[in-house]
Design a protein around this motif. Structure first.
Motif, PDB file in Angstrom:
ATOM      1  N   PRO A  65       6.325  -3.228   1.066  1.00 48.98           N
ATOM      2  CA  PRO A  65       5.915  -3.232  -0.344  1.00 48.98           C
ATOM      3  C   PRO A  65       6.655  -4.267  -1.176  1.00 48.98           C
ATOM      4  O   PRO A  65       6.086  -4.829  -2.115  1.00 48.98           O
ATOM      5  CB  PRO A  65       6.246  -1.802  -0.812  1.00 48.98           C
ATOM      6  N   ALA A  66       7.927  -4.549  -0.836  1.00 45.70           N
ATOM      7  CA  ALA A  66       8.690  -5.534  -1.602  1.00 45.70           C
ATOM      8  C   ALA A  66       8.066  -6.918  -1.511  1.00 45.70           C
ATOM      9  O   ALA A  66       8.100  -7.696  -2.467  1.00 45.70           O
ATOM     10  CB  ALA A  66      10.132  -5.583  -1.096  1.00 45.70           C
ATOM     11  N   VAL A  67       7.499  -7.243  -0.356  1.00 47.21           N
ATOM     12  CA  VAL A  67       6.867  -8.547  -0.177  1.00 47.21           C
ATOM     13  C   VAL A  67       5.439  -8.556  -0.720  1.00 47.21           C
ATOM     14  O   VAL A  67       5.021  -9.494  -1.412  1.00 47.21           O
ATOM     15  CB  VAL A  67       6.864  -8.927   1.328  1.00 47.21           C
ATOM     16  N   CYS A  68       4.700  -7.499  -0.424  1.00 50.54           N
ATOM     17  CA  CYS A  68       3.269  -7.499  -0.739  1.00 50.54           C
ATOM     18  C   CYS A  68       2.962  -7.190  -2.199  1.00 50.54           C
ATOM     19  O   CYS A  68       2.064  -7.803  -2.789  1.00 50.54           O
ATOM     20  CB  CYS A  68       2.550  -6.480   0.149  1.00 50.54           C
ATOM     21  N   ALA A  69       3.695  -6.230  -2.782  1.00 54.33           N
ATOM     22  CA  ALA A  69       3.334  -5.773  -4.126  1.00 54.33           C
ATOM     23  C   ALA A  69       3.386  -6.873  -5.186  1.00 54.33           C
ATOM     24  O   ALA A  69       2.447  -7.012  -5.989  1.00 54.33           O
ATOM     25  CB  ALA A  69       4.220  -4.590  -4.529  1.00 54.33           C
TER      26      ALA A  69
ATOM     27  N   SER B  83       8.087   3.248  -2.384  1.00 50.75           N
ATOM     28  CA  SER B  83       9.131   3.121  -3.396  1.00 50.75           C
ATOM     29  C   SER B  83       9.359   1.643  -3.705  1.00 50.75           C
ATOM     30  O   SER B  83      10.379   1.059  -3.364  1.00 50.75           O
ATOM     31  CB  SER B  83      10.413   3.775  -2.885  1.00 50.75           C
ATOM     32  N   LEU B  84       8.375   1.031  -4.353  1.00 54.25           N
ATOM     33  CA  LEU B  84       8.460  -0.404  -4.605  1.00 54.25           C
ATOM     34  C   LEU B  84       9.272  -0.717  -5.859  1.00 54.25           C
ATOM     35  O   LEU B  84       9.672   0.175  -6.596  1.00 54.25           O
ATOM     36  CB  LEU B  84       7.061  -1.019  -4.710  1.00 54.25           C
ATOM     37  N   SER B  85       9.497  -1.995  -6.061  1.00 57.17           N
ATOM     38  CA  SER B  85      10.239  -2.452  -7.231  1.00 57.17           C
ATOM     39  C   SER B  85       9.274  -2.738  -8.371  1.00 57.17           C
ATOM     40  O   SER B  85       8.461  -3.665  -8.293  1.00 57.17           O
ATOM     41  CB  SER B  85      11.019  -3.724  -6.891  1.00 57.17           C
TER      42      SER B  85
END
Length: 404
Positions: free
Chosen positions: A139-143, A276-278
């Motif tokens: 998610p950190a890369v994709c979101a 739990s993304l940023s």
């Protein structure tokens, strides 16, 4: 079940302090573009965001479960002092990046702190690697990419639809849309980020045998976490609001509306799935996408490069601080006391440094480019320089030259 001990009480208080720093560190996620375009006055904006953060904290517990029973292996002997050390690492990094005005990730600071402290105390076996990859790293890369592309396309569509309308009338309408979309981002932030503190407190309660493994956060945990993040939001992280609102790109009302709507959609969808993304990275990606999406728009890649550097440093930096704190805390009561004293001293020093050039609601919309980069910002850029091509040009600071 045992009663809450003094150590667990210290962990709970420290977790709520982190939640408070998360609130003022991430206020910019929802309100930076709304403030920079004048859609809302600064104080009104942060008050609205605080209320909606509190409401959002009650909407779900999926992300809290990811923290309390996903990232760390509860059976590996994770002790309350390890969680305390992880929170110290996250708080110190949060305050350092706030001082530098860099919108780094509070979430990744927390993950880095917990992972670093756990590895230092219980070894790599205490980490659920699959959960870290699936629920955090991917998610950190994709979101941010998804939010950025969505905001870019939405911005282009918005300007195309409104190309034959009265600019003054549409600007007024988009300001109203900005207020609504900013409220949605605030709600999403409370739903995602407040849960992280709920998960940490629940993990501490499980580690101290106060609640059973795999338990949902108790109601008092949900209420206290929601209150802490709301209070932090109301304080207002003006330094980061300035960077998000003025330092990355020059936001117009249609862009602000597109950026906030795209960010809220990604955050709410991720919260529902337990990712739990940023929220900081998502909102920053949306702002950059909106900047690219407007014809003649400017993205100040020098500022973006420093942001990317801070994002890359967050997990390891918070982890290293937390690992050192865990090694001390494992020595017993004197170690925990030493960590607490050192953390308090570090936080006090950062706060005193922030008073030299204060940023508040009265000057948050002043030109970002007029400021010299701070010591911490310069240090981050020196450790990880902006990628090739991400250097300051005339177009970075002069919109007229960018559109020429």
């Amino acid at each position: 079940m045992e009663h809450i001990t003094l150590l667990i009480g210290i962990v709970i208080i420290t977790a709520l302090v982190f939640d408070f720093t998360n609130g003022f560190h991430d206020t910019a996620n929802a309100m930076a573009t709304t403030i920079s375009t004048g859609a809302l006055k600064p104080k009104t904006a942060v008050a609205m965001s605080a209320v909606l953060n509190l409401v959002g904290a009650f909407l779900s517990v999926e992300v809290a479960k990811t923290i309390s029973g996903g990232i760390l292996d509860e059976s590996a002997g994770i002790k309350p002092e390890v969680i305390f050390a992880g929170l110290v690492g996250a708080i110190v990094w949060n305050l350092l990046t706030w001082l530098a005005g860099l919108p780094s990730s509070s979430s990744h600071a927390l993950f880095g702190g917990l992972i670093g402290a756990s590895v230092a105390s219980a070894g790599f076996g205490s980490i659920n690697g699959d959960a870290v990859v699936m629920k955090v790293l991917i998610p950190a890369v994709c979101a941010p990419l998804v939010a950025g592309v969505g905001a870019m396309l939405a911005t282009r569509l918005t300007y195309r639809i409104g190309r034959n309308t009265d600019p003054a009338a549409t600007a007024k309408g988009y300001r109203a849309g900005q207020i609504a979309s900013a409220g949605l981002v605030s709600l999403a932030h409370g739903t995602n980020d407040a849960q992280k503190t709920m998960g940490v407190i629940t993990l501490a309660l499980i580690a101290g045998n106060v609640v059973a493994p795999d338990s949902d956060p108790p109601l008092w945990v949900i209420v206290s976490a929601g209150m802490a993040i709301a209070l932090g939001t109301f304080i207002g992280g003006w330094r980061i609001i300035r960077t998000m609102g003025k330092g990355i790109t020059d936001i117009q009302p249609p862009q602000g509306f597109a950026a906030q709507t795209g960010a809220a959609t990604v955050i709410l969808a991720s919260s529902h799935l337990g990712f739990s993304l940023s929220t900081t990275q998502v909102c920053s990606g949306s702002v950059m996408g909106a900047g690219v999406g407007r014809k003649g728009g400017v993205v100040r890649w020098s500022t973006a490069g420093r942001m990317f550097a801070a994002w890359g440093l967050t997990l390891p930096a918070a982890g290293l601080v937390a690992a050192g704190a865990a090694l001390l805390a494992d020595q017993g009561d004197w170690g925990v006391t030493t960590v607490a004293v050192l953390a308090l001293a570090a936080c006090t020093a950062i706060w005193m440094a922030s008073r030299r050039k204060p940023v508040d609601h009265t000057n948050v919309n002043e030109g970002h480019d007029a400021e010299e980069p701070g010591v911490i910002t310069t240090a981050i850029a020196a450790v990880i320089p902006p990628p090739a091509g991400l250097t300051t040009t005339a177009a970075d600071t002069d919109p007229a030259k960018a559109s020429a």
